[in-house]
Motif scaffolding. Sequence first.
Motif, PDB file in Angstrom:
ATOM      1  N   SER A  34      12.871  -0.442  -8.478  1.00 29.34           N
ATOM      2  CA  SER A  34      11.618   0.309  -8.531  1.00 29.34           C
ATOM      3  C   SER A  34      10.908   0.196  -7.188  1.00 29.34           C
ATOM      4  O   SER A  34      11.168  -0.726  -6.405  1.00 29.34           O
ATOM      5  N   VAL A  35      10.021   1.149  -6.941  1.00 27.64           N
ATOM      6  CA  VAL A  35       9.220   1.133  -5.722  1.00 27.64           C
ATOM      7  C   VAL A  35       7.886   1.807  -6.014  1.00 27.64           C
ATOM      8  O   VAL A  35       7.814   2.750  -6.796  1.00 27.64           O
ATOM      9  N   THR A  36       6.838   1.288  -5.398  1.00 29.00           N
ATOM     10  CA  THR A  36       5.517   1.890  -5.467  1.00 29.00           C
ATOM     11  C   THR A  36       5.153   2.401  -4.079  1.00 29.00           C
ATOM     12  O   THR A  36       5.182   1.637  -3.108  1.00 29.00           O
ATOM     13  N   LEU A  37       4.834   3.678  -3.986  1.00 28.76           N
ATOM     14  CA  LEU A  37       4.415   4.300  -2.740  1.00 28.76           C
ATOM     15  C   LEU A  37       2.942   4.666  -2.872  1.00 28.76           C
ATOM     16  O   LEU A  37       2.540   5.231  -3.893  1.00 28.76           O
ATOM     17  N   ALA A  38       2.144   4.342  -1.853  1.00 27.38           N
ATOM     18  CA  ALA A  38       0.705   4.620  -1.925  1.00 27.38           C
ATOM     19  C   ALA A  38       0.218   5.233  -0.625  1.00 27.38           C
ATOM     20  O   ALA A  38       0.720   4.904   0.457  1.00 27.38           O
ATOM     21  N   TRP A  39      -0.753   6.138  -0.739  1.00 29.16           N
ATOM     22  CA  TRP A  39      -1.351   6.792   0.426  1.00 29.16           C
ATOM     23  C   TRP A  39      -2.667   7.440   0.021  1.00 29.16           C
ATOM     24  O   TRP A  39      -2.974   7.567  -1.152  1.00 29.16           O
ATOM     25  N   ASN A  40      -3.434   7.846   1.034  1.00 30.14           N
ATOM     26  CA  ASN A  40      -4.643   8.638   0.834  1.00 30.14           C
ATOM     27  C   ASN A  40      -4.370  10.036   1.363  1.00 30.14           C
ATOM     28  O   ASN A  40      -3.770  10.192   2.431  1.00 30.14           O
ATOM     29  N   ASP A  41      -4.833  11.052   0.626  1.00 28.93           N
ATOM     30  CA  ASP A  41      -4.639  12.426   1.091  1.00 28.93           C
ATOM     31  C   ASP A  41      -5.670  12.764   2.172  1.00 28.93           C
ATOM     32  O   ASP A  41      -6.466  11.914   2.582  1.00 28.93           O
ATOM     33  N   GLY A  42      -5.684  13.999   2.637  1.00 28.47           N
ATOM     34  CA  GLY A  42      -6.569  14.432   3.709  1.00 28.47           C
ATOM     35  C   GLY A  42      -8.048  14.296   3.395  1.00 28.47           C
ATOM     36  O   GLY A  42      -8.871  14.181   4.295  1.00 28.47           O
ATOM     37  N   GLN A  43      -8.395  14.281   2.122  1.00 29.10           N
ATOM     38  CA  GLN A  43      -9.788  14.115   1.707  1.00 29.10           C
ATOM     39  C   GLN A  43     -10.128  12.643   1.435  1.00 29.10           C
ATOM     40  O   GLN A  43     -11.227  12.328   1.017  1.00 29.10           O
ATOM     41  N   GLY A  44      -9.146  11.750   1.645  1.00 32.35           N
ATOM     42  CA  GLY A  44      -9.374  10.327   1.420  1.00 32.35           C
ATOM     43  C   GLY A  44      -9.117   9.859  -0.008  1.00 32.35           C
ATOM     44  O   GLY A  44      -9.351   8.704  -0.339  1.00 32.35           O
ATOM     45  N   THR A  45      -8.618  10.745  -0.857  1.00 24.02           N
ATOM     46  CA  THR A  45      -8.330  10.385  -2.249  1.00 24.02           C
ATOM     47  C   THR A  45      -7.038   9.578  -2.306  1.00 24.02           C
ATOM     48  O   THR A  45      -6.010  10.020  -1.797  1.00 24.02           O
TER      49      THR A  45
END
Length: 112
Positions: A34-45
């Motif tokens: 398993s893997v968890t990928l995380a990021w914020n979109d262009g609006q910071g969400t």
Amino acid sequence: EATRELRHAASWFAGDAMNAKTTGLIDGAPPATSVTLAWNDGQGTPHTAIYNLSGSALMRNFDGSEITLARRVTSAGFSLSGKVLTLDMEVEAELGTRDRTTLQTYLRMLSQ
């Protein structure tokens, strides 16, 4: 059908991996199921995509909504080497054969 699902899963994974700022993987560790990928979109969400092997299905949970990406999965491994994220997956195909794909994605946004 299995090959189509294999390609479909790799496509979803590549899109999420290219956005990833962090992963739950340890650089150089053996492949995980398993893997968890995380990021914020262009609006910071903030967004989170979790991929995991559940029985013989590869699942994707995106921000709390889960879907099945591929069935008849015989193995799936996620690994990180520097900024390269690798998905190695195998599915049962027709007539007792197996199809395998290896996808390597360069993580442009990965924090170090």
